[in-house]
Design an enzyme around this catalytic site. Structure first.
Site, PDB file in Angstrom:
ATOM      1  N   ASP A  31      -2.863  20.794 -16.574  1.00  0.00           N
ATOM      2  CA  ASP A  31      -3.504  19.497 -16.658  1.00  0.00           C
ATOM      3  C   ASP A  31      -2.391  18.500 -17.190  1.00  0.00           C
ATOM      4  OD1 ASP A  31      -5.928  21.250 -16.995  1.00  0.00           O
ATOM      5  OD2 ASP A  31      -5.642  21.441 -19.018  1.00  0.00           O
ATOM      6  N   LYS A  32      -2.427  18.005 -17.317  1.00  0.00           N
ATOM      7  CA  LYS A  32      -1.414  15.945 -16.952  1.00  0.00           C
ATOM      8  C   LYS A  32      -0.412  16.702 -17.695  1.00  0.00           C
ATOM      9  CE  LYS A  32      -1.073  11.029 -17.728  1.00  0.00           C
ATOM     10  NZ  LYS A  32      -1.899  10.123 -17.907  1.00  0.00           N
TER      11      LYS A  32
END
Length: 321
Positions: A134-135
């Protein structure tokens, strides 16, 4: 070049996805770019219907070498590298690969800016990527430099010989020191960005299994380790939320405190069997400063090092199936 003989009447993309142990999207890229021959002729239709005894030949496509779409103004630490693959320590707030909604440099852009030649089984946008983070998540991520390495590591991701152990800081202690969550996930009906635990028969549900172990407890937070048995989007975050536990900084999944934190989730340990040498490789991603700073407010460096040592973590998860 790899050769196969069709043993059933089936679509070309379905047959190759099974044989190569790749996703349909990856196989489609191979077919559409002239990498597949059926009975000596290029076949670029995914839906082509194979017949019994059709001969399929897979041609190795050139590896991806391209330029960054956006200006890259950050650096990433290389944790391991050889001629076939590399492992990076991803920084938080960095998107792994491009999409129509992404208007900034990605991890793949960084790779292109460094002139890496990468596998292209996932297409140009996902060049070299075996898995995602995920970011907001930091830590170890593995990159394939060629298609054979990509294929072999993808097989390991499916048969669990490629493993990942995460560290997370959560707002409340787990009710049990060791717990397995084996609950399907699907897109939340209340927020399309989120994932929610659902019955496995719900439309769009995907099986998801995570193991959680408590490492250190304080009055303000707990340090836990998490091992993934599947790789669903937001899996750790959604499974913890189903226990009413939230990662520090994870406002999306219910963290309530006011501190301005990123999501305190770190891909700490990655292990795999090298596709060429067959050696088992263990790679640790050092904790980033923000994560470590929070820990050191409550625990000594010695306590932390003991609990996140390779030997201790592997022993903890040995009992999980």
């Amino acid at each position: 070049m790899q050769n196969f003989l069709s043993d059933e009447n089936v679509r070309l993309d379905v047959f190759l996805a099974q044989k190569l142990k790749q996703s349909r999207a990856q196989v489609a890229f191979l077919i559409e770019n002239g990498g597949v021959y059926v009975n000596g002729k290029i076949q670029n239709k995914n839906s082509f219907k194979l017949k019994m005894q059709d001969e399929i030949h897979i041609k190795t496509l050139p590896q991806t070498k391209n330029s960054a779409k956006y200006e890259v103004n950050f650096e990433l630490d290389i944790l391991y590298e050889d001629e076939d693959l590399l492992v990076l320590n991803k920084i938080p707030n960095l998107v792994v690969h491009g999409a129509s909604s992404v208007k900034e440099a990605t991890l793949v852009d960084w790779l292109f800016s460094k002139n890496y030649t990468l596998s292209n089984l996932g297409g140009e946008i996902r060049a070299g990527l075996i898995h995602r983070l995920d970011k907001d998540t930091s830590g170890a991520i593995i990159i394939a430099k060629n298609n054979l390495t990509h294929q072999k590591l993808s097989e390991q991701l499916k048969d669990k010989t490629l493993g990942r152990i995460y560290l997370a800081l959560i707002d409340l202690p787990l009710k049990e020191d060791k717990i397995i969550i084996d609950k399907a996930l699907a897109r939340s009906i209340h927020n399309p960005i989120k994932k929610s635990v659902v019955d496995e028969n719900v439309r769009g549900a995907k099986s998801a299994k995570s193991a959680f172990v408590t490492l250190l407890n304080s009055r303000d937070f707990s340090l836990i380790a998490a091992k993934l048995f599947t790789g669903r989007t937001h899996q750790i975050r959604a499974h913890l939320a189903s226990l009413n536990r939230h990662i520090l900084g994870d406002v999306l999944y219910g963290y309530k405190a006011k501190e301005d934190l990123r999501v305190m989730l770190h891909s700490y340990l990655l292990y795999f069997i090298h596709p060429k040498t067959k050696e088992k490789i263990f790679v640790k991603a050092p904790l980033l400063w923000d994560f470590e700073t929070i820990l050191l407010k409550k625990f000594s460096g010695g306590e932390i090092d003991e609990k996140i040592s390779l030997e201790f973590l592997l022993t903890l998860f040995d009992s999980f199936a």
